[in-house]
Design a protein around this motif. Sequence first.
Motif, PDB file in Angstrom:
ATOM      1  N   ILE A   1       9.069   8.276  -4.715  1.00 13.28           N
ATOM      2  CA  ILE A   1       7.993   9.196  -5.087  1.00 13.28           C
ATOM      3  C   ILE A   1       6.741   8.388  -5.441  1.00 13.28           C
ATOM      4  O   ILE A   1       5.628   8.735  -5.037  1.00 13.28           O
ATOM      5  N   GLY A   2       6.910   7.298  -6.188  1.00 14.02           N
ATOM      6  CA  GLY A   2       5.786   6.429  -6.528  1.00 14.02           C
ATOM      7  C   GLY A   2       5.129   5.850  -5.295  1.00 14.02           C
ATOM      8  O   GLY A   2       3.898   5.843  -5.170  1.00 14.02           O
ATOM      9  N   PHE A   3       5.941   5.370  -4.354  1.00  7.99           N
ATOM     10  CA  PHE A   3       5.393   4.853  -3.103  1.00  7.99           C
ATOM     11  C   PHE A   3       4.671   5.955  -2.325  1.00  7.99           C
ATOM     12  O   PHE A   3       3.622   5.722  -1.735  1.00  7.99           O
ATOM     13  N   PHE A   4       5.244   7.162  -2.331  1.00  5.88           N
ATOM     14  CA  PHE A   4       4.604   8.276  -1.640  1.00  5.88           C
ATOM     15  C   PHE A   4       3.235   8.577  -2.261  1.00  5.88           C
ATOM     16  O   PHE A   4       2.262   8.824  -1.544  1.00  5.88           O
ATOM     17  N   ILE A   5       3.145   8.546  -3.579  1.00  8.73           N
ATOM     18  CA  ILE A   5       1.857   8.776  -4.257  1.00  8.73           C
ATOM     19  C   ILE A   5       0.856   7.700  -3.855  1.00  8.73           C
ATOM     20  O   ILE A   5      -0.290   8.000  -3.492  1.00  8.73           O
ATOM     21  N   LEU A   6       1.272   6.433  -3.921  1.00  5.57           N
ATOM     22  CA  LEU A   6       0.371   5.332  -3.555  1.00  5.57           C
ATOM     23  C   LEU A   6      -0.055   5.438  -2.094  1.00  5.57           C
ATOM     24  O   LEU A   6      -1.229   5.245  -1.759  1.00  5.57           O
ATOM     25  N   PHE A   7       0.907   5.740  -1.222  1.00  3.16           N
ATOM     26  CA  PHE A   7       0.594   5.879   0.208  1.00  3.16           C
ATOM     27  C   PHE A   7      -0.371   7.039   0.433  1.00  3.16           C
ATOM     28  O   PHE A   7      -1.341   6.924   1.193  1.00  3.16           O
ATOM     29  N   SER A   8      -0.142   8.158  -0.233  1.00  4.34           N
ATOM     30  CA  SER A   8      -1.001   9.336  -0.070  1.00  4.34           C
ATOM     31  C   SER A   8      -2.430   9.050  -0.533  1.00  4.34           C
ATOM     32  O   SER A   8      -3.397   9.428   0.146  1.00  4.34           O
ATOM     33  N   ILE A   9      -2.562   8.402  -1.674  1.00  6.19           N
ATOM     34  CA  ILE A   9      -3.898   8.052  -2.171  1.00  6.19           C
ATOM     35  C   ILE A   9      -4.588   7.128  -1.176  1.00  6.19           C
ATOM     36  O   ILE A   9      -5.766   7.312  -0.861  1.00  6.19           O
ATOM     37  N   SER A  10      -3.856   6.144  -0.663  1.00  4.80           N
ATOM     38  CA  SER A  10      -4.428   5.212   0.317  1.00  4.80           C
ATOM     39  C   SER A  10      -4.873   5.937   1.577  1.00  4.80           C
ATOM     40  O   SER A  10      -5.950   5.678   2.112  1.00  4.80           O
TER      41      SER A  10
ATOM     42  N   LEU B   1      -6.656  -1.164   3.009  1.00  4.99           N
ATOM     43  CA  LEU B   1      -5.876   0.069   2.909  1.00  4.99           C
ATOM     44  C   LEU B   1      -4.814   0.168   4.003  1.00  4.99           C
ATOM     45  O   LEU B   1      -3.690   0.610   3.748  1.00  4.99           O
ATOM     46  N   LEU B   2      -5.155  -0.245   5.223  1.00  7.57           N
ATOM     47  CA  LEU B   2      -4.163  -0.241   6.305  1.00  7.57           C
ATOM     48  C   LEU B   2      -3.011  -1.190   5.995  1.00  7.57           C
ATOM     49  O   LEU B   2      -1.839  -0.845   6.184  1.00  7.57           O
ATOM     50  N   GLY B   3      -3.344  -2.386   5.511  1.00  9.48           N
ATOM     51  CA  GLY B   3      -2.293  -3.350   5.152  1.00  9.48           C
ATOM     52  C   GLY B   3      -1.420  -2.853   4.014  1.00  9.48           C
ATOM     53  O   GLY B   3      -0.190  -2.952   4.058  1.00  9.48           O
ATOM     54  N   PHE B   4      -2.046  -2.300   2.996  1.00  6.70           N
ATOM     55  CA  PHE B   4      -1.323  -1.766   1.840  1.00  6.70           C
ATOM     56  C   PHE B   4      -0.409  -0.615   2.269  1.00  6.70           C
ATOM     57  O   PHE B   4       0.768  -0.565   1.910  1.00  6.70           O
ATOM     58  N   SER B   5      -0.948   0.290   3.054  1.00  4.74           N
ATOM     59  CA  SER B   5      -0.163   1.430   3.537  1.00  4.74           C
ATOM     60  C   SER B   5       0.992   0.964   4.424  1.00  4.74           C
ATOM     61  O   SER B   5       2.105   1.487   4.330  1.00  4.74           O
ATOM     62  N   GLY B   6       0.721  -0.020   5.280  1.00  6.57           N
ATOM     63  CA  GLY B   6       1.779  -0.564   6.135  1.00  6.57           C
ATOM     64  C   GLY B   6       2.892  -1.203   5.327  1.00  6.57           C
ATOM     65  O   GLY B   6       4.076  -1.042   5.642  1.00  6.57           O
ATOM     66  N   LEU B   7       2.524  -1.932   4.282  1.00  5.63           N
ATOM     67  CA  LEU B   7       3.520  -2.551   3.404  1.00  5.63           C
ATOM     68  C   LEU B   7       4.388  -1.488   2.736  1.00  5.63           C
ATOM     69  O   LEU B   7       5.612  -1.626   2.661  1.00  5.63           O
ATOM     70  N   ILE B   8       3.765  -0.429   2.278  1.00  3.84           N
ATOM     71  CA  ILE B   8       4.521   0.654   1.642  1.00  3.84           C
ATOM     72  C   ILE B   8       5.481   1.302   2.648  1.00  3.84           C
ATOM     73  O   ILE B   8       6.665   1.495   2.341  1.00  3.84           O
TER      74      ILE B   8
END
Length: 181
Positions: A52-61, A78-85
């Motif tokens: 759920i935490g990753f989903f929140i971070l991914f959604s914000i990104s 943001l693309l790199g961060f989202s890809g990592l998640i």
Amino acid sequence: TEVRLHSDTSGSALTKTNSKAKSLLISFAGYPFAALMILILFDLFQHNHIKIGFFILFSISLVQFAFFVRNVYGMIWLLGFSGLILATIWYANDSFSRMLFIGMVIIAFAETISSTFIILHLGLWHPKKAGDITNLAKLSKLPAALWTLLLCGVCFVIFWFTIVGYFPPLKQLLNGFYVNS
């Protein structure tokens, strides 16, 4: 609205609205919202809701990427961060996911505390260079120092609850202090 992310971990946001109330809210909300998000993410970690935490971070990104961030560095970040998640959610085991998540949350917490101290310093000693504090003072005609203390005070209260609630050794130390006082 346009958001810029910079390689030194700073950023800026440009918002346009005709409403004074909206401008005040936007200028005030950023720092407390960041602090509150950290509190929520620590709570998700403590209750083992990592996905759920990753989903929140991914959604914000994703929202930031799609609607607000317009500079090349910010978009790449943001693309790199989202890809990592996404890669973590799909491929990583639970131990790695937990370590990565708490690492991200701790880094974000440190960055949020740091930026609050920076705005405290700027708001009190360089109010014309204090970004959101400057906007609040101009819009309200109240002193920048008052806005600085109010905004930072809200953040420090949230930090207090975060530290006491999610850093057990400090919580135990403080409980012992209050009992012995």
